[in-house]
Motif scaffolding. Structure first.
Motif, PDB file in Angstrom:
ATOM      1  N   VAL A  81     -78.406 -42.380  35.577  1.00 53.61           N
ATOM      2  CA  VAL A  81     -78.238 -42.545  37.030  1.00 53.61           C
ATOM      3  C   VAL A  81     -78.100 -41.170  37.682  1.00 53.61           C
ATOM      4  N   GLU A  82     -77.288 -40.313  37.079  1.00 57.20           N
ATOM      5  CA  GLU A  82     -77.095 -38.955  37.616  1.00 57.20           C
ATOM      6  C   GLU A  82     -78.407 -38.165  37.589  1.00 57.20           C
ATOM      7  N   LEU A  83     -79.151 -38.278  36.503  1.00 51.85           N
ATOM      8  CA  LEU A  83     -80.427 -37.559  36.379  1.00 51.85           C
ATOM      9  C   LEU A  83     -81.445 -38.070  37.398  1.00 51.85           C
ATOM     10  N   ASP A  84     -81.439 -39.375  37.659  1.00 57.61           N
ATOM     11  CA  ASP A  84     -82.332 -39.940  38.672  1.00 57.61           C
ATOM     12  C   ASP A  84     -81.985 -39.407  40.061  1.00 57.61           C
ATOM     13  N   GLU A  85     -80.688 -39.273  40.339  1.00 62.80           N
ATOM     14  CA  GLU A  85     -80.258 -38.720  41.627  1.00 62.80           C
ATOM     15  C   GLU A  85     -80.693 -37.259  41.763  1.00 62.80           C
ATOM     16  N   ILE A  86     -80.640 -36.501  40.669  1.00 61.48           N
ATOM     17  CA  ILE A  86     -81.073 -35.103  40.700  1.00 61.48           C
ATOM     18  C   ILE A  86     -82.526 -35.013  41.132  1.00 61.48           C
ATOM     19  N   VAL A  87     -83.375 -35.875  40.575  1.00 58.85           N
ATOM     20  CA  VAL A  87     -84.803 -35.861  40.909  1.00 58.85           C
ATOM     21  C   VAL A  87     -84.994 -36.083  42.409  1.00 58.85           C
TER      22      VAL A  87
END
Length: 150
Positions: A81-87
């Motif tokens: 979820v955090e990595l998706d937000e970074i994108v």
């Protein structure tokens, strides 16, 4: 109430996400807008593009730290979820600088500042920060500046 170009892009992206019913994207963009609004209310000021880049940069860094902690704890779904937000956040940041471009900027800043020792690193960083904000990790830049003095 003047609006900056980057802030307008974020607002437009929020409207597009609403129309597309893209809940994860909309949630992340709302987090960006909430942070912008919080700072504007707290400081009673309108933020400019440079300040917004700093905010976005900080949000990406926070999410990287969180993703690392979640991964270390075995919570891969939360890390994702955090990595998706970074994108999504990075879509609003300018194109990242390559290592070669960073090396050139560091050398220019060192010669421009006249710094000769690591103790004068602050002068070099002050020159570099506005040029690389949102386009490079400041920790990486700091390491390159230290290497330049070795």
């Amino acid at each position: 109430m003047a609006s900056t170009e980057l802030k307008s892009n974020v607002k437009d992206a929020m409207k597009d996400a609403m129309r597309a019913k893209d809940k994860p994207r909309l949630g992340t963009i709302r987090l960006i807008m909430a942070e912008i609004k919080r700072i504007e209310v707290d400081e009673r000021t309108e933020i400019d593009d440079e300040r917004l880049l700093t905010i976005l940069d900080k949000m990406v860094k926070q999410r990287r730290d969180s993703a690392r902690q979640y991964s270390d704890a075995g919570r891969t779904e939360l890390a994702q979820v955090e990595l998706d937000e970074i994108v999504i956040i990075q879509e609003f940041l300018p194109e990242p600088l390559s290592n070669e471009e960073l090396d050139i900027l560091v050398q220019q800043a060192v010669s421009e500042s006249g710094a000769t020792t690591v103790q004068e690193m602050g002068k070099v960083m002050a020159i570099l920060k506005p040029k690389v904000q949102g386009r490079a990790d400041m920790g990486n830049i700091s390491g390159k500046v230290k290497k330049a003095f070795l």
